[in-house]
Design a protein around this motif. Structure first.
Motif, PDB file in Angstrom:
ATOM      1  N   ALA A 114      31.776 -23.761 -13.167  1.00  0.00           N
ATOM      2  CA  ALA A 114      32.356 -24.989 -12.628  1.00  0.00           C
ATOM      3  C   ALA A 114      31.950 -25.167 -11.160  1.00  0.00           C
ATOM      4  CB  ALA A 114      33.868 -24.960 -12.762  1.00  0.00           C
ATOM      5  N   LEU A 115      31.854 -24.077 -10.428  1.00  0.00           N
ATOM      6  CA  LEU A 115      31.408 -24.166  -9.039  1.00  0.00           C
ATOM      7  C   LEU A 115      29.972 -24.669  -8.953  1.00  0.00           C
ATOM      8  CD1 LEU A 115      32.866 -20.809  -7.655  1.00  0.00           C
ATOM      9  CD2 LEU A 115      33.680 -23.116  -7.144  1.00  0.00           C
ATOM     10  N   VAL A 116      29.129 -24.211  -9.880  1.00  0.00           N
ATOM     11  CA  VAL A 116      27.751 -24.707  -9.912  1.00  0.00           C
ATOM     12  C   VAL A 116      27.726 -26.182 -10.284  1.00  0.00           C
ATOM     13  CG1 VAL A 116      25.511 -24.488 -11.039  1.00  0.00           C
ATOM     14  CG2 VAL A 116      26.812 -22.426 -10.463  1.00  0.00           C
ATOM     15  N   PRO A 171      26.422 -23.980  -3.026  1.00  0.00           N
ATOM     16  CA  PRO A 171      25.396 -25.003  -2.791  1.00  0.00           C
ATOM     17  C   PRO A 171      24.089 -24.424  -2.250  1.00  0.00           C
ATOM     18  CG  PRO A 171      27.517 -25.797  -2.045  1.00  0.00           C
ATOM     19  CD  PRO A 171      27.705 -24.350  -2.415  1.00  0.00           C
ATOM     20  N   ALA A 172      24.190 -23.416  -1.365  1.00  0.00           N
ATOM     21  CA  ALA A 172      22.975 -22.786  -0.849  1.00  0.00           C
ATOM     22  C   ALA A 172      22.219 -22.066  -1.959  1.00  0.00           C
ATOM     23  CB  ALA A 172      23.321 -21.808   0.274  1.00  0.00           C
ATOM     24  N   TYR A 173      22.963 -21.473  -2.886  1.00  0.00           N
ATOM     25  CA  TYR A 173      22.367 -20.780  -4.027  1.00  0.00           C
ATOM     26  C   TYR A 173      21.590 -21.768  -4.908  1.00  0.00           C
ATOM     27  CZ  TYR A 173      22.288 -17.951  -8.336  1.00  0.00           C
ATOM     28  OH  TYR A 173      21.921 -17.274  -9.471  1.00  0.00           O
ATOM     29  N   VAL A 174      22.175 -22.926  -5.146  1.00  0.00           N
ATOM     30  CA  VAL A 174      21.504 -23.968  -5.937  1.00  0.00           C
ATOM     31  C   VAL A 174      20.273 -24.475  -5.188  1.00  0.00           C
ATOM     32  CG1 VAL A 174      21.748 -26.258  -6.956  1.00  0.00           C
ATOM     33  CG2 VAL A 174      23.643 -24.617  -7.112  1.00  0.00           C
ATOM     34  N   LEU A 175      20.422 -24.680  -3.887  1.00  0.00           N
ATOM     35  CA  LEU A 175      19.294 -25.155  -3.085  1.00  0.00           C
ATOM     36  C   LEU A 175      18.140 -24.165  -3.148  1.00  0.00           C
ATOM     37  CD1 LEU A 175      18.552 -27.488  -1.057  1.00  0.00           C
ATOM     38  CD2 LEU A 175      19.229 -25.915   0.757  1.00  0.00           C
ATOM     39  N   ASN A 176      18.439 -22.881  -3.040  1.00  0.00           N
ATOM     40  CA  ASN A 176      17.387 -21.873  -3.119  1.00  0.00           C
ATOM     41  C   ASN A 176      16.716 -21.861  -4.481  1.00  0.00           C
ATOM     42  OD1 ASN A 176      15.971 -19.278  -2.273  1.00  0.00           O
ATOM     43  ND2 ASN A 176      17.036 -18.664  -4.139  1.00  0.00           N
ATOM     44  N   HIS A 177      17.495 -22.042  -5.551  1.00  0.00           N
ATOM     45  CA  HIS A 177      16.906 -22.077  -6.889  1.00  0.00           C
ATOM     46  C   HIS A 177      15.842 -23.169  -6.972  1.00  0.00           C
ATOM     47  CE1 HIS A 177      16.766 -21.579 -11.268  1.00  0.00           C
ATOM     48  NE2 HIS A 177      16.681 -22.905 -11.314  1.00  0.00           N
ATOM     49  N   ILE A 178      16.139 -24.310  -6.407  1.00  0.00           N
ATOM     50  CA  ILE A 178      15.190 -25.428  -6.438  1.00  0.00           C
ATOM     51  C   ILE A 178      13.961 -25.113  -5.594  1.00  0.00           C
ATOM     52  CG2 ILE A 178      14.877 -27.857  -5.806  1.00  0.00           C
ATOM     53  CD1 ILE A 178      17.932 -28.175  -6.395  1.00  0.00           C
ATOM     54  N   GLY A 225      16.174 -32.774   1.383  1.00  0.00           N
ATOM     55  CA  GLY A 225      16.960 -32.351   0.240  1.00  0.00           C
ATOM     56  C   GLY A 225      16.208 -32.553  -1.063  1.00  0.00           C
ATOM     57  N   PRO A 226      16.754 -32.069  -2.174  1.00  0.00           N
ATOM     58  CA  PRO A 226      16.121 -32.238  -3.484  1.00  0.00           C
ATOM     59  C   PRO A 226      16.488 -33.580  -4.097  1.00  0.00           C
ATOM     60  CG  PRO A 226      18.075 -30.907  -3.706  1.00  0.00           C
ATOM     61  CD  PRO A 226      17.953 -31.214  -2.245  1.00  0.00           C
ATOM     62  N   SER A 227      15.847 -33.886  -5.195  1.00  0.00           N
ATOM     63  CA  SER A 227      16.175 -35.100  -5.948  1.00  0.00           C
ATOM     64  C   SER A 227      17.337 -34.827  -6.896  1.00  0.00           C
ATOM     65  CB  SER A 227      14.967 -35.563  -6.745  1.00  0.00           C
ATOM     66  OG  SER A 227      14.663 -34.625  -7.772  1.00  0.00           O
ATOM     67  N   GLN A 228      17.941 -35.907  -7.426  1.00  0.00           N
ATOM     68  CA  GLN A 228      19.014 -35.738  -8.395  1.00  0.00           C
ATOM     69  C   GLN A 228      18.506 -35.026  -9.647  1.00  0.00           C
ATOM     70  OE1 GLN A 228      22.412 -36.721  -7.928  1.00  0.00           O
ATOM     71  NE2 GLN A 228      22.573 -35.300  -9.658  1.00  0.00           N
ATOM     72  N   THR A 229      17.273 -35.316 -10.036  1.00  0.00           N
ATOM     73  CA  THR A 229      16.695 -34.656 -11.215  1.00  0.00           C
ATOM     74  C   THR A 229      16.561 -33.159 -10.981  1.00  0.00           C
ATOM     75  OG1 THR A 229      15.477 -36.646 -11.871  1.00  0.00           O
ATOM     76  CG2 THR A 229      14.682 -34.534 -12.724  1.00  0.00           C
ATOM     77  N   GLU A 230      16.075 -32.779  -9.801  1.00  0.00           N
ATOM     78  CA  GLU A 230      15.962 -31.355  -9.488  1.00  0.00           C
ATOM     79  C   GLU A 230      17.333 -30.685  -9.508  1.00  0.00           C
ATOM     80  OE1 GLU A 230      12.253 -30.643  -6.485  1.00  0.00           O
ATOM     81  OE2 GLU A 230      13.876 -31.895  -5.718  1.00  0.00           O
ATOM     82  N   ASP A 256      20.043 -31.657 -11.185  1.00  0.00           N
ATOM     83  CA  ASP A 256      20.548 -31.592 -12.562  1.00  0.00           C
ATOM     84  C   ASP A 256      19.873 -30.469 -13.344  1.00  0.00           C
ATOM     85  OD1 ASP A 256      22.192 -33.741 -12.031  1.00  0.00           O
ATOM     86  OD2 ASP A 256      20.875 -35.233 -12.964  1.00  0.00           O
ATOM     87  N   GLU A 257      18.561 -30.321 -13.184  1.00  0.00           N
ATOM     88  CA  GLU A 257      17.839 -29.273 -13.899  1.00  0.00           C
ATOM     89  C   GLU A 257      18.272 -27.890 -13.413  1.00  0.00           C
ATOM     90  OE1 GLU A 257      13.741 -30.178 -13.303  1.00  0.00           O
ATOM     91  OE2 GLU A 257      13.686 -31.747 -14.852  1.00  0.00           O
ATOM     92  N   ALA A 258      18.488 -27.740 -12.115  1.00  0.00           N
ATOM     93  CA  ALA A 258      18.924 -26.456 -11.572  1.00  0.00           C
ATOM     94  C   ALA A 258      20.301 -26.076 -12.102  1.00  0.00           C
ATOM     95  CB  ALA A 258      18.944 -26.507 -10.039  1.00  0.00           C
ATOM     96  N   LYS A 259      21.218 -27.019 -12.113  1.00  0.00           N
ATOM     97  CA  LYS A 259      22.566 -26.721 -12.591  1.00  0.00           C
ATOM     98  C   LYS A 259      22.554 -26.380 -14.078  1.00  0.00           C
ATOM     99  CE  LYS A 259      24.792 -30.400 -10.944  1.00  0.00           C
ATOM    100  NZ  LYS A 259      25.939 -31.234 -10.492  1.00  0.00           N
TER     101      LYS A 259
END
Length: 431
Positions: free
Chosen positions: A394-396, A272-279, A345-350, A352-355
């Protein structure tokens, strides 16, 4: 070959292509056997690295790694390098903060010579005086260049301030003073203590069977000491968070490095931290930092954030280079974006795009045999398990907004950072 490792086909576990090989002598390696091309790629690491240098010998691991292919066994440096070239063998060594790594790439027809050269390099390095002094001179020339390079200066100062009484606070490349101090005995001693079977990790991809690889592992690494003699390294958190340090340098742009505490790689919340950083800043063109710092205000050509998961700490960085008169403004905006994403936090759109990007681009890490071997080695070093490639996307995909809110709470202190600026920034002070 490589792309099939992360195929979306559910019929068969993709990690079933990865075999854990144990040699007759007990040396383990991960193997992807593939005969599509007559190539063999080997990536390996000895745990230890620059964290084992010692306070007075910064750069020792890096110096030692640079000398491993500069003469070994009966071959002096020129003979060793010419033999590599004559047989189209690629062999490289380098050292990071936590390990000494090696890389071998060879045509199948030249594997006998390639593995013998690798054996000589790790088991019988010569460390001839001529090679030692030549590599020392090259390292010192590099250090002189680094001493006036703003990015290198900022990075070295950040780690020195963040970890003042810890091995991570020392420059992995060393200093002019420490490089001049290192002796041949220091180098040979480091190799003897660090290059051992107990701290060895190996990944192999290509035209070699499991049975043959087991034999090769013993032939190459079997004569090394059974157990490494490593100095324990303490887990550590960065210091000086919330402070600004300025290194005055007469350049038109200020280089900014901002770092704070993050999560270690095996932390359950790392993904989750990795995804957060991507955004926030991990995406080159769609991140919040890119949009706010470059697109909206034109403050910098490049702005980014990234995670660093060292063996004994987790870190979260952001950085940019901008005009001296806009440095203060850039730092304020980056800090504000950190605080916003941790608070709201980010939006759902952000999300979804990151994942979508992170899962779709994962295949690019596996498009050559060397990349596959490198990924398999890193997964071993991170202790993620032989089935991690199966699980990663799957983790992402499983990351939710609630996960990101929880992680943001854990990373709340990241709203402050230790900031190092090299240049002539306006409106900032430090020293």
């Amino acid at each position: 070959m490589a792309l099939s490792l992360i195929s979306n086909t559910a019929a068969q576990s993709q990690s079933s292509r990865i075999t854990e090989v144990t040699s007759p002598g007990g040396i383990k390696a991960w193997l992807v056997h593939d005969t599509t091309l007559p190539l063999i790629a080997v990536e390996f690491a000895f745990l230890g690295g620059a964290s084992q240098d010692g306070a007075e010998l910064a750069g020792l691991a890096n110096f030692t790694a640079s000398l491993l292919d500069e003469g070994a066994g009966p071959l002096d440096a020129a003979q060793f390098q010419s033999t590599l070239a004559d047989h189209a063998v690629e062999l490289h060594f380098d050292a990071g903060r936590d390990d000494v790594r090696g890389s071998l790439r060879t045509l199948s027809e030249n594997k006998d010579k390639a593995f013998e050269l690798l054996r000589l390099a790790v088991a019988e390095p010569r460390f001839d005086p001529e090679a030692v002094e030549r590599i020392r001179a090259a390292h010192m020339a590099m250090l002189r260049r680094r001493s006036t390079d703003p990015s290198s200066m900022a990075n070295d100062r950040w780690f020195a301030l963040a970890f003042p009484d810890h091995p991570y606070g020392r420059p992995a490349d060393g200093t002019l003073e420490s490089m001049a101090r290192i002796t041949r005995d220091d180098i040979a001693g480091f190799a003897k203590k660090t290059l051992a079977r107990s701290n060895l990790r190996v990944a192999v991809v290509g035209d070699i069977s499991a049975e043959e690889l087991g034999q090769r592992l013993d032939a190459v690494f079997g004569a090394l000491p059974a157990t490494a003699t490593l100095v324990p390294v303490a887990h550590v958190e960065p210091q000086k968070i919330g402070t600004v340090d300025v290194i005055a340098l007469d350049v038109p742009q200020s280089v900014v490095v901002m770092g704070t505490g993050g999560l270690e790689r095996r932390d359950p919340d790392f993904m989750p931290a990795y995804v957060l950083n991507h955004i926030l800043g991990g995406s080159a063109f769609s991140s919040r930092l890119f949009k706010e710092v470059r697109e909206a205000r034109g403050l910098a050509y490049s702005v980014y954030s990234y995670q660093v998961a060292l063996a004994h700490t987790g870190l979260w960085f952001a950085g940019t280079a901008t005009k001296n008169e806009r440095a203060g403004e850039s730092i304020a905006i980056i800090t504000d974006e950190f605080r916003k994403i941790l608070k709201d936090g980010p939006s759902q759109t952000e999300l979804d795009e990151a994942k979508s990007y992170l899962t779709g681009s994962y295949a690019l890490r596996f498009d050559t045999s060397s990349k596959v071997a490198g990924q398999l080695l890193q997964i071993q070093l991170d202790q993620l398990g032989i089935d991690y490639i199966d699980k990663r996307n799957a983790l992402v995909d499983a990351v939710t907004l609630d996960d990101l809110k929880r992680v943001a709470g854990r990373l709340a202190t990241a709203k402050d950072a230790l900031t190092v600026v090299v240049g002539k920034p306006q409106g900032l002070s430090g020293g």
